[in-house]
Enzyme design. Structure first.
Site, PDB file in Angstrom:
ATOM      1  N   GLU A 168      16.394   3.350 -15.732  1.00  0.00           N
ATOM      2  CA  GLU A 168      15.826   4.524 -14.915  1.00  0.00           C
ATOM      3  C   GLU A 168      16.709   5.356 -15.081  1.00  0.00           C
ATOM      4  O   GLU A 168      17.907   6.096 -13.704  1.00  0.00           O
ATOM      5  CB  GLU A 168      15.009   4.175 -13.780  1.00  0.00           C
ATOM      6  CG  GLU A 168      13.818   3.028 -13.610  1.00  0.00           C
ATOM      7  CD  GLU A 168      13.191   3.640 -12.274  1.00  0.00           C
ATOM      8  OE1 GLU A 168      12.376   3.186 -12.321  1.00  0.00           O
ATOM      9  OE2 GLU A 168      13.918   3.209 -10.731  1.00  0.00           O
ATOM     10  N   GLU A 211      17.254   6.570  -5.932  1.00  0.00           N
ATOM     11  CA  GLU A 211      16.474   7.602  -4.109  1.00  0.00           C
ATOM     12  C   GLU A 211      16.635   7.286  -3.571  1.00  0.00           C
ATOM     13  O   GLU A 211      17.807   7.321  -2.635  1.00  0.00           O
ATOM     14  CB  GLU A 211      14.891   7.299  -4.452  1.00  0.00           C
ATOM     15  CG  GLU A 211      14.085   8.841  -5.409  1.00  0.00           C
ATOM     16  CD  GLU A 211      12.668   7.809  -5.807  1.00  0.00           C
ATOM     17  OE1 GLU A 211      12.060   7.186  -5.035  1.00  0.00           O
ATOM     18  OE2 GLU A 211      12.214   8.418  -6.515  1.00  0.00           O
ATOM     19  N   SER A 268       9.097   8.143 -15.369  1.00  0.00           N
ATOM     20  CA  SER A 268       7.511   8.820 -15.747  1.00  0.00           C
ATOM     21  C   SER A 268       7.092   8.358 -17.402  1.00  0.00           C
ATOM     22  O   SER A 268       6.346   8.795 -17.996  1.00  0.00           O
ATOM     23  CB  SER A 268       8.503  10.319 -16.720  1.00  0.00           C
ATOM     24  OG  SER A 268       8.540  11.492 -15.673  1.00  0.00           O
ATOM     25  N   GLY A 304      10.074  11.071 -12.205  1.00  0.00           N
ATOM     26  CA  GLY A 304       9.181  12.032 -11.297  1.00  0.00           C
ATOM     27  C   GLY A 304       9.020  13.756 -11.951  1.00  0.00           C
ATOM     28  O   GLY A 304       8.610  13.718 -11.136  1.00  0.00           O
ATOM     29  N   GLY A 344       6.095   4.665 -11.358  1.00  0.00           N
ATOM     30  CA  GLY A 344       5.925   5.017  -9.814  1.00  0.00           C
ATOM     31  C   GLY A 344       4.925   5.542  -9.457  1.00  0.00           C
ATOM     32  O   GLY A 344       3.557   5.232  -9.794  1.00  0.00           O
ATOM     33  N   GLY A 345       4.878   7.030 -10.111  1.00  0.00           N
ATOM     34  CA  GLY A 345       3.995   7.459  -9.873  1.00  0.00           C
ATOM     35  C   GLY A 345       2.823   7.489 -10.436  1.00  0.00           C
ATOM     36  O   GLY A 345       0.928   6.848 -10.123  1.00  0.00           O
ATOM     37  N   HIS A 364      17.848   2.029  -6.693  1.00  0.00           N
ATOM     38  CA  HIS A 364      17.167   2.640  -7.104  1.00  0.00           C
ATOM     39  C   HIS A 364      17.537   3.941  -6.774  1.00  0.00           C
ATOM     40  O   HIS A 364      18.005   3.929  -5.500  1.00  0.00           O
ATOM     41  CB  HIS A 364      15.476   2.638  -6.267  1.00  0.00           C
ATOM     42  CG  HIS A 364      14.775   3.197  -7.048  1.00  0.00           C
ATOM     43  ND1 HIS A 364      14.849   4.629  -7.361  1.00  0.00           N
ATOM     44  CD2 HIS A 364      13.757   3.242  -8.089  1.00  0.00           C
ATOM     45  CE1 HIS A 364      13.854   5.696  -7.913  1.00  0.00           C
ATOM     46  NE2 HIS A 364      12.904   4.190  -8.136  1.00  0.00           N
ATOM     47  N   ASN A 390       6.509   0.598  -8.639  1.00  0.00           N
ATOM     48  CA  ASN A 390       7.032   1.200  -7.319  1.00  0.00           C
ATOM     49  C   ASN A 390       5.983   1.929  -7.157  1.00  0.00           C
ATOM     50  O   ASN A 390       6.391   3.387  -6.898  1.00  0.00           O
ATOM     51  CB  ASN A 390       8.253   1.505  -7.572  1.00  0.00           C
ATOM     52  CG  ASN A 390       9.279   1.638  -6.447  1.00  0.00           C
ATOM     53  OD1 ASN A 390       8.944   1.868  -5.540  1.00  0.00           O
ATOM     54  ND2 ASN A 390      10.015   2.324  -6.857  1.00  0.00           N
ATOM     55  N   TRP A 391       5.420   2.031  -5.402  1.00  0.00           N
ATOM     56  CA  TRP A 391       4.260   2.711  -4.872  1.00  0.00           C
ATOM     57  C   TRP A 391       5.888   3.857  -4.022  1.00  0.00           C
ATOM     58  O   TRP A 391       5.188   4.206  -3.687  1.00  0.00           O
ATOM     59  CB  TRP A 391       3.655   2.229  -4.017  1.00  0.00           C
ATOM     60  CG  TRP A 391       2.140   1.042  -4.715  1.00  0.00           C
ATOM     61  CD1 TRP A 391       2.417   1.831  -5.815  1.00  0.00           C
ATOM     62  CD2 TRP A 391       1.627   0.826  -4.354  1.00  0.00           C
ATOM     63  NE1 TRP A 391       1.439   0.658  -6.945  1.00  0.00           N
ATOM     64  CE2 TRP A 391       0.453   0.499  -4.975  1.00  0.00           C
ATOM     65  CE3 TRP A 391       1.541  -0.029  -2.895  1.00  0.00           C
ATOM     66  CZ2 TRP A 391      -1.071  -0.490  -5.006  1.00  0.00           C
ATOM     67  CZ3 TRP A 391       0.067  -0.906  -3.083  1.00  0.00           C
ATOM     68  CH2 TRP A 391      -0.829  -0.971  -4.200  1.00  0.00           C
ATOM     69  N   LYS A 392       6.954   3.172  -3.967  1.00  0.00           N
ATOM     70  CA  LYS A 392       8.083   3.840  -3.069  1.00  0.00           C
ATOM     71  C   LYS A 392       7.517   4.606  -1.982  1.00  0.00           C
ATOM     72  O   LYS A 392       6.504   3.918  -1.034  1.00  0.00           O
ATOM     73  CB  LYS A 392       7.701   5.548  -3.127  1.00  0.00           C
ATOM     74  CG  LYS A 392       8.306   5.276  -4.967  1.00  0.00           C
ATOM     75  CD  LYS A 392       8.891   6.717  -5.668  1.00  0.00           C
ATOM     76  CE  LYS A 392       9.024   6.207  -7.155  1.00  0.00           C
ATOM     77  NZ  LYS A 392      10.115   6.914  -8.265  1.00  0.00           N
TER      78      LYS A 392
HETATM   79  P1  13P Z   1       7.690   7.697 -11.815  1.00  0.00           P
HETATM   80  O1  13P Z   1       7.431   6.806 -12.798  1.00  0.00           O
HETATM   81  O2  13P Z   1       7.278   8.907 -11.264  1.00  0.00           O
HETATM   82  O3  13P Z   1       8.676   9.153 -12.739  1.00  0.00           O
HETATM   83  O4  13P Z   1       8.894   7.128 -11.076  1.00  0.00           O
HETATM   84  C1  13P Z   1      10.006   5.723 -11.675  1.00  0.00           C
HETATM   85  C2  13P Z   1      10.831   5.074 -11.151  1.00  0.00           C
HETATM   86  O5  13P Z   1      10.858   5.967 -10.033  1.00  0.00           O
HETATM   87  C3  13P Z   1      10.780   3.566 -10.420  1.00  0.00           C
HETATM   88  O6  13P Z   1      11.567   2.853  -9.588  1.00  0.00           O
END
Ligand code: 13P
Length: 256
Positions: free
Chosen positions: A172, A102, A218, A178, A239-240, A100, A13-15
């Site tokens: 998640e 967020e 993470s 993050g 994510g990251g 999600h 997920n590149w956000k």
């Molecule tokens: P991180 O891997 O950056 O913690 O993010 C996880 C995430 O929200 C994937 O959707």
């Protein structure tokens, strides 16, 4: 949509990262690192504006799929800034992220809206990847399982059982997103087991076993292998660490 999502499911997920040009550069570095015969399915969720560039950069490479990070529940209309599920499908998406944390926390998405989105995604013939997870406070209060089951229930109560079987789920925990804090394999195993059990009670153990449950929060090259070997963890949502071609390639090949 029927796509063969062979496990493990390795999703990035590149956000709100990677412009169209950066997406092209990412794939020029990532694809050569991906083995021809991959053990699993790779899925990318780029930002909507970079979606086409990302899709075309991959071409017809097997085993790599694309999804969009969010859709509106209507098919079209005067909703400035929004994208619909049928538009996502027409652009080449096969999946959609929904629920999600967020979006729930920063954009105030409610369980009712999430259900409407899931219904729109299914109606468009796409696969919803439903995200659920508790906050740190909810975990410390001993309510993690209850919160996750509530989020599942809010969606599954509105779906027929054939529809329910088409979902993918990502657990998640909000406190692990993050933050560098990953759920321990034991925490993940426990919650994934609870989710599988909950699904079995609603749709039967056979269909529940077919729903892939991904872990997110993470995930890094260093911990991906251990998480992917954990029982009931059928994949990861990253994510990251999915923004770095070499790092994400290591995650994608953690079990190969
Ligand atoms: P991180 O891997 O950056 O913690 O993010 C996880 C995430 O929200 C994937 O959707």
């Amino acid at each position: 949509m029927t796509i063969n999502l062979q496990r493990p499911v390795l999703a990035g997920n590149w956000k709100m990262y990677h412009t169209p040009a950066e997406s092209r550069k990412f794939f020029s570095e990532f694809l050569p690192l991906l083995p021809e015969r991959l053990n699993g399915t790779v899925i990318f969720f780029p930002p909507a504006i970079s979606f086409s560039e990302a899709l075309h950069s991959v071409g017809d490479r097997g085993g790599v799929h694309f999804g969009i990070q969010n859709v509106h529940w209507e098919q079209q209309g005067a909703y400035t800034g929004e994208t619909s599920a049928i538009m996502a499908r027409d652009a080449g998406a096969e999946l959609v992220l929904v629920g999600h944390s967020e979006r729930r926390q920063l954009f105030g998405e409610t369980d009712e809206e999430i259900l409407q989105k899931v219904q729109a995604i299914l109606a468009a013939g796409l696969i919803p990847l439903l995200c659920v997870g508790e906050t740190l406070q909810e975990r410390e209060d001993g309510r993690a399982v209850q919160v996750v089951q509530g989020q599942l229930s809010a969606v599954f109560h509105g779906l027929a059982s054939e529809e329910a079987q088409q979902l993918l789920i990502a657990y998640e925990p909000v406190w692990a997103i993050g933050t560098g804090k990953t759920a321990s394999p034991r925490d993940a195993e426990e919650m994934h087991g609870r989710i599988r059990q909950w699904l079995s009670e609603r749709i039967g153990s056979g269909p529940a076993a077919d729903i892939s449950i991904l872990y997110g929060g993470s995930v890094k090259p260093e911990n991906a292998g251990e998480l992917l070997r954990t029982s009931n963890v059928d994949g990861v949502l990253v994510g990251g660490a999915s923004l770095d071609p070499a790092g994400f390639a290591r995650i994608c090949t953690a079990l190969s």
